[in-house]
Design a protein around this motif. Structure first.
Motif, PDB file in Angstrom:
ATOM      1  N   TYR A  46      34.394 -98.600  59.859  1.00 52.99           N
ATOM      2  CA  TYR A  46      35.634 -99.377  59.887  1.00 52.99           C
ATOM      3  C   TYR A  46      35.413-100.741  60.532  1.00 52.99           C
ATOM      4  N   GLU A  47      36.118-101.737  59.986  1.00 51.87           N
ATOM      5  CA  GLU A  47      36.117-103.069  60.573  1.00 51.87           C
ATOM      6  C   GLU A  47      37.102-103.115  61.738  1.00 51.87           C
ATOM      7  N   PRO A  48      36.954-104.082  62.664  1.00 52.77           N
ATOM      8  CA  PRO A  48      37.848-104.144  63.829  1.00 52.77           C
ATOM      9  C   PRO A  48      39.325-104.210  63.470  1.00 52.77           C
ATOM     10  N   GLN A  49      39.663-104.906  62.377  1.00 52.17           N
ATOM     11  CA  GLN A  49      41.074-105.016  61.997  1.00 52.17           C
ATOM     12  C   GLN A  49      41.681-103.651  61.718  1.00 52.17           C
ATOM     13  N   ALA A  50      40.882-102.740  61.164  1.00 47.01           N
ATOM     14  CA  ALA A  50      41.387-101.409  60.836  1.00 47.01           C
ATOM     15  C   ALA A  50      41.564-100.547  62.072  1.00 47.01           C
ATOM     16  N   LEU A  51      40.864-100.885  63.139  1.00 51.35           N
ATOM     17  CA  LEU A  51      40.877-100.039  64.345  1.00 51.35           C
ATOM     18  C   LEU A  51      41.659-100.651  65.503  1.00 51.35           C
ATOM     19  N   GLN A  52      42.227-101.838  65.330  1.00 48.94           N
ATOM     20  CA  GLN A  52      42.773-102.549  66.478  1.00 48.94           C
ATOM     21  C   GLN A  52      43.936-101.820  67.158  1.00 48.94           C
ATOM     22  N   ASP A  53      44.600-100.909  66.455  1.00 44.86           N
ATOM     23  CA  ASP A  53      45.709-100.167  67.068  1.00 44.86           C
ATOM     24  C   ASP A  53      45.311 -98.772  67.539  1.00 44.86           C
ATOM     25  N   VAL A  54      44.062 -98.395  67.359  1.00 45.91           N
ATOM     26  CA  VAL A  54      43.615 -97.045  67.719  1.00 45.91           C
ATOM     27  C   VAL A  54      43.222 -97.015  69.189  1.00 45.91           C
ATOM     28  N   MET A  55      43.874 -96.140  69.973  1.00 45.12           N
ATOM     29  CA  MET A  55      43.591 -96.046  71.404  1.00 45.12           C
ATOM     30  C   MET A  55      43.056 -94.668  71.798  1.00 45.12           C
ATOM     31  N   THR A  56      42.829 -93.786  70.838  1.00 36.05           N
ATOM     32  CA  THR A  56      42.552 -92.385  71.147  1.00 36.05           C
ATOM     33  C   THR A  56      41.221 -92.169  71.838  1.00 36.05           C
ATOM     34  N   PHE A  57      40.153 -92.726  71.287  1.00 39.18           N
ATOM     35  CA  PHE A  57      38.811 -92.426  71.773  1.00 39.18           C
ATOM     36  C   PHE A  57      38.116 -93.674  72.309  1.00 39.18           C
ATOM     37  N   GLU A  58      37.280 -93.482  73.312  1.00 42.28           N
ATOM     38  CA  GLU A  58      36.514 -94.586  73.888  1.00 42.28           C
ATOM     39  C   GLU A  58      35.555 -95.181  72.868  1.00 42.28           C
ATOM     40  N   ALA A  59      35.092 -94.367  71.949  1.00 40.29           N
ATOM     41  CA  ALA A  59      34.165 -94.851  70.920  1.00 40.29           C
ATOM     42  C   ALA A  59      34.789 -95.966  70.084  1.00 40.29           C
ATOM     43  N   VAL A  60      36.127 -95.976  69.993  1.00 41.36           N
ATOM     44  CA  VAL A  60      36.810 -97.042  69.248  1.00 41.36           C
ATOM     45  C   VAL A  60      36.523 -98.386  69.915  1.00 41.36           C
ATOM     46  N   GLU A  61      36.620 -98.417  71.249  1.00 42.03           N
ATOM     47  CA  GLU A  61      36.380 -99.659  71.984  1.00 42.03           C
ATOM     48  C   GLU A  61      34.953-100.145  71.757  1.00 42.03           C
ATOM     49  N   GLN A  62      34.032 -99.213  71.796  1.00 43.55           N
ATOM     50  CA  GLN A  62      32.627 -99.575  71.620  1.00 43.55           C
ATOM     51  C   GLN A  62      32.362-100.108  70.218  1.00 43.55           C
ATOM     52  N   ASN A  89      42.969-109.847  72.248  1.00 41.64           N
ATOM     53  CA  ASN A  89      44.207-109.750  73.042  1.00 41.64           C
ATOM     54  C   ASN A  89      44.844-108.382  72.895  1.00 41.64           C
ATOM     55  N   ARG A  90      44.832-107.853  71.677  1.00 35.11           N
ATOM     56  CA  ARG A  90      45.419-106.518  71.444  1.00 35.11           C
ATOM     57  C   ARG A  90      44.665-105.459  72.230  1.00 35.11           C
ATOM     58  N   ARG A  91      43.353-105.520  72.204  1.00 34.17           N
ATOM     59  CA  ARG A  91      42.558-104.504  72.895  1.00 34.17           C
ATOM     60  C   ARG A  91      42.652-104.645  74.410  1.00 34.17           C
ATOM     61  N   LEU A  92      42.770-105.862  74.909  1.00 33.52           N
ATOM     62  CA  LEU A  92      42.901-106.057  76.358  1.00 33.52           C
ATOM     63  C   LEU A  92      44.184-105.437  76.899  1.00 33.52           C
ATOM     64  N   ASP A  93      45.181-105.287  76.027  1.00 32.81           N
ATOM     65  CA  ASP A  93      46.424-104.630  76.436  1.00 32.81           C
ATOM     66  C   ASP A  93      46.340-103.113  76.327  1.00 32.81           C
ATOM     67  N   GLY A  94      45.268-102.615  75.725  1.00 33.42           N
ATOM     68  CA  GLY A  94      45.157-101.178  75.490  1.00 33.42           C
ATOM     69  C   GLY A  94      44.607-100.423  76.682  1.00 33.42           C
ATOM     70  N   TYR A  95      44.529 -99.111  76.513  1.00 35.63           N
ATOM     71  CA  TYR A  95      44.140 -98.215  77.603  1.00 35.63           C
ATOM     72  C   TYR A  95      42.730 -98.469  78.113  1.00 35.63           C
ATOM     73  N   TRP A  96      41.778 -98.572  77.228  1.00 37.82           N
ATOM     74  CA  TRP A  96      40.378 -98.574  77.648  1.00 37.82           C
ATOM     75  C   TRP A  96      39.963 -99.849  78.347  1.00 37.82           C
ATOM     76  N   ALA A  97      40.617-100.958  78.058  1.00 34.72           N
ATOM     77  CA  ALA A  97      40.242-102.232  78.684  1.00 34.72           C
ATOM     78  C   ALA A  97      41.283-102.745  79.658  1.00 34.72           C
TER      79      ALA A  97
END
Length: 873
Positions: A294-310, A336-344
């Protein structure tokens, strides 16, 4: 209850509560044999199984309408629609003596049907502690299901009496330190089974999430499906085939999965257990491999797994490197979206690896800024005159240095956390900065310094409207003390504080209430080394050198603190080291400055670290510490020492790059040893030096205003004469980073000027009219009403839908920090997942915005939820 207790209880009802008629239902017929033994004074006992309802009504309401009656029924209390005596019962009192009834009465439960449920679970109430804890949560209107979930909450010792809280505690018990054991049977789960509540638990799981594994339901299977379901619903694309069978049915109830997991992640007490379990499940389903497609755009709203961040960080790194001249706006939006998420997230609830992910995103963002700036100068750096280029550096070109520094700060933090994901990006950044910027700025600036057949800036070291460093005291200090005999001024001389770091410090000061800072630049002395630079800042009429090139101010040495004190004493001044001042208490500090009008404070953080081979790699960390030191000093001076004006400046700047220099970065210079007085990796100082062909030549009489006419040679661009004492950090030469010496003037605002320093956060408003929600996943668009600036700060909000204070959706964190003047650039969109269930379309619920740092409420907007149309399909 024994007969005595029953008699006392009934007597109280008749005597104290003043009831004439009392119904007693004994469904278990426990007291049939002993009824006659009660012997209650003044009370007639009638058995309802010995009279017809009509006979009872005639007796109580016609024949004897004033006497007291106990009506005993050896059966359970009938439903109201089946009770011929309901009219009498409504104005009478009902009494129960069985255990279940006593418990129901003690819990103030109004529904009679719940008594049979209690009777089936009497084992729960054998513990006084469980009974008392349940009592705090029980509500009069509770039925069997409500009571059951509250009993589970008691057994699990949950924070709240709801299924989400019960699950969080059950899964907490499945974690042993940092390990999740899916086969672990929590003690609370054993208790739920023993108390006969297991069947209802799975019923609630089905009602809440749509989970219906009839063959082998289990806690491990449930959490696996909840996490996969949330991930699947957040991916912008098809769900991986290898896990699609774990996704819960799309019947509306599955929407509770992201709501539950979101609340768990944001829980300050339990988020760490989420981290442990999601890590184990991510490993089980091979999340890193699944997500790699998956490209980052497809995953930008996924917060479930730490592997998403990586995966997102790795993909964004590649996208930044391979950009090809395209806009970085979409990449920065994802960051910006990821910085607001759980992992970051830096807020409570962020994962324990938050620092490295946050640092990685900050590094990526700074890299995009650096490359954007690089594109702007694709055609090179061309300026008509030296003054224009000096102005360009202090206006914009310094950002190359700043972006490079902050990128490396963040990248260092990522590497120190044991992650080398940014290694290839560091190479690209290094090539941009060291390989392109330093070379090009050196060439462009060098053209103004010395021409082959004409004089240059080194021959006349002045720029229009720019103060020479050796005139610092006359231009910045003397006018203040001359203006008013009561004026006092503090000067902080920070060794090697370069212009870009001073600019960041200035922004930091201007973000504080009561403080106001302005930044300007001086044309630094050449050669730019500490002894000459510090001397030029002191009051003097003349600067000169001894035979050994020691610097003198008005004929006096200035190398030591005592010697500088002596120079300043002539101007009612003194000198002190920064550490000594900061070690003082408020009273000690006030006593120290009391006799003086000019206080020079010497601070050495950057040069002390950078100018040594063993520690030069920590240069950017030293800059960060220096900025923090300076802010602490300014605060102490103004808040504790009653200072009203502080000037922060430096002896010289510096250049630093990560890449070790090569032989090509070294300029060979042959000079007579008899001519050399002082030799440095960036300059040679001496008498009767020959003008070189491959380096610049200057005279201190021109570049430092000295009486002694010493010559110096400095290599072109960022070249060095030697690599001793460290090769990546250097100063003393002619690069703009070395000679653009900052002057930050900090004043305290008082009276009417206080309003000028007012600091506030940006406003946020909901766009459009969202008075009614008609879908389970509503979208909202918000506008940041102001652009972020020095005095207008960002605002971070947690946004959710609530019923009063109760969450009925997931909660999204959104940072409003745009500096753009464009309204379109300042809009942010989010989608929320409504908790499945019944909503009253006739009453309002609330869209709630709370500050992420302290949970205070920013805004609450009423809206209605009408899912009737959606639920019909």
């Amino acid at each position: 209850m024994d007969n005595k207790q029953i008699k006392e209880a009934l007597q109280d009802i008749f005597d104290k509560e003043k009831h004439r008629i009392v119904f007693w239902y004994d469904g278990e017929q426990e007291f049939t044999e002993t009824l006659s033994e009660l012997g209650m004074d003044g009370v007639n006992v009638l058995r309802l199984d010995e009279y017809s309802p009509l006979e009872i009504k005639i007796r109580l309401e016609i024949e004897d309408a004033y006497s007291r009656y106990l009506l005993y029924a050896p059966h359970h209390e009938p439903a109201a629609e089946d009770d011929w005596l309901i009219d009498i019962r409504l104005y009478s009192r009902t009494f129960h003596a069985d255990k279940a009834s006593i418990i129901a009465n003690d819990l103030s439960l109004e529904n009679q049907a719940v008594r049979s449920f209690i009777r089936e679970h009497l084992a729960f109430f054998r513990s006084a502690d469980r009974w008392e804890r349940l009592k705090k949560w029980a509500a009069p209107q509770d039925r069997e299901d409500e009571l059951a979930v509250k009993m589970m909450a008691v057994l699990a010792r949950a924070d709240q009496p709801d299924l989400f809280s019960v699950l969080i505690k059950l899964y907490e018990a499945c974690c042993d330190q940092d390990r999740y054991d899916e086969k672990q049977v929590p003690r609370a789960w054993d208790d739920i089974r023993k108390m006969g509540l297991e069947e209802r638990f799975w019923k609630f799981a089905a009602q809440t999430f749509g989970y219906d594994n009839q063959e082998s339901p289990g806690l491990a299977d449930l959490i696996l499906r909840l996490m996969v379901t949330e991930m699947a619903g957040s991916i912008n694309g098809e769900v991986p085939a290898s896990v699609v069978h774990f996704v819960l049915p799309e019947n509306g109830r599955a929407l509770n999965a992201p709501v539950f997991l979101s609340q768990w992640r944001s829980h300050i007490k339990y988020h760490n257990h989420y981290h442990i379990i999601s890590g184990a499940i991510g490993k089980k389903i091979d999340a890193p491999n699944l997500l790699s497609a998956y490209e980052p755009q497809a995953l930008q709203d996924v917060m479930t797994f730490e592997a998403v961040e990586q995966r997102i960080i790795s993909a964004l790194r590649d996208a930044v490197i391979e950009n090809g001249g395209q806009s970085f706006d979409q990449i920065r939006a994802i960051i910006n979206r990821r910085l607001d998420g759980y992992w970051a997230s830096a807020a409570p609830g962020g994962g324990h690896q938050a620092n490295r992910y946050q640092a990685a995103y900050h590094a990526l963002e700074k890299a995009t800024r650096l490359f954007d700036l690089r594109k702007k100068y694709d055609e090179g750096m061309t300026y008509p005159e030296a003054a224009a280029m000096f102005s360009a550096y202090t206006r914009e070109l310094f950002y190359f240095d700043q972006f490079y520094r902050v990128f490396n700060e963040s990248a260092d933090a990522v590497e120190k956390a044991g992650w080398d994901v940014l290694k290839t990006l560091r190479e690209s950044v290094e090539n941009c900065y060291t390989g392109w910027f330093l070379e090009n700025i050196g060439l462009a600036w060098g053209d103004f310094l010395q021409a082959d057949n004409s004089s240059g800036l080194l021959d006349d070291w002045h720029l229009p409207k720019i103060c020479n460093q050796y005139r610092f005291f006359r231009e910045f200090v003397e006018p203040v003390i001359k203006a008013n005999p009561r004026n006092r001024i503090f000067v902080i001389a920070s060794d090697a504080l370069r212009y870009e770091a001073a600019e960041e410090f200035t922004r930091e000061i201007n973000s504080r209430y009561r403080l106001k800072a302005s930044l300007s630049a001086m044309l630094g002395v050449l050669p730019g080394y500490t002894a000459l630079g510090m001397a030029s800042l002191l009051p003097h009429k003349t600067l000169s050198f001894t035979e050994k090139a020691d610097v003198l101010a008005d004929g006096s040495p200035v190398a030591s603190m005592e010697q500088r004190e002596k120079i300043l004493a002539s101007r009612e001044g003194t000198a002190i080291k920064a550490d000594s001042l900061m070690a003082m208490t408020k009273d000690q500090g006030r006593e120290f400055v009391k006799p003086y009008r000019v206080i020079y404070i010497y601070h050495d953080r950057i040069d002390a670290i950078g100018d040594k081979a063993a520690s030069e790699g920590e240069t950017f960390h030293a800059v960060r510490q220096a900025i923090e030191d300076l802010y602490a000093m300014v605060s102490f001076i103004i808040n504790s020492l009653n200072g009203t004006r502080v000037i922060i400046t430096a002896d010289h700047g510096f250049v630093y790059h990560e890449k070790p220099p090569a032989s090509l970065d070294k300029t060979s210079m042959e000079a007579s040893k008899n001519s050399i007085i002082k030799q440095h990796k960036r300059f040679i100082l001496g008498k009767d030096l020959e003008r070189p062909q491959n380096a610049f030549y200057g005279a201190t009489k021109n570049t430092a205003g000295t009486e002694t006419d010493l010559g110096f040679i400095t290599p072109k661009g960022s070249q060095r004469f030697s690599f001793s004492g460290g090769a990546r950090f250097f100063h003393g030469g002619t690069m703009p980073q070395e000679i653009a010496v900052p002057v930050v003037t900090v004043t305290e605002a008082k009276g009417g000027r206080l309003a000028e320093t007012e600091v506030r956060r940006v406003g946020v408003s909901l766009l459009g009219t969202h008075k009614k929600i008609v879908t389970n996943i509503p979208r909202f668009k918000f506008i940041q009403t102001d652009a972020v600036s020095e005095r207008v700060h960002s605002r971070v909000l947690k946004i959710s839908i609530r019923d009063g204070s109760t969450l009925i959706s997931n909660e999204e964190t959104v940072t409003f920090d745009s500096q753009s003047a464009s309204v379109e650039d300042r809009t942010r969109s989010i989608k929320l997942h409504l908790k499945s269930g019944q909503f009253d379309s006739s009453r309002p619920y609330d869209l709630v915005m709370r500050h992420a740092d302290d949970d205070t409420e920013y805004d609450r907007i009423s809206l209605y939820i009408d899912l009737a149309f959606t639920n019909d399909f």
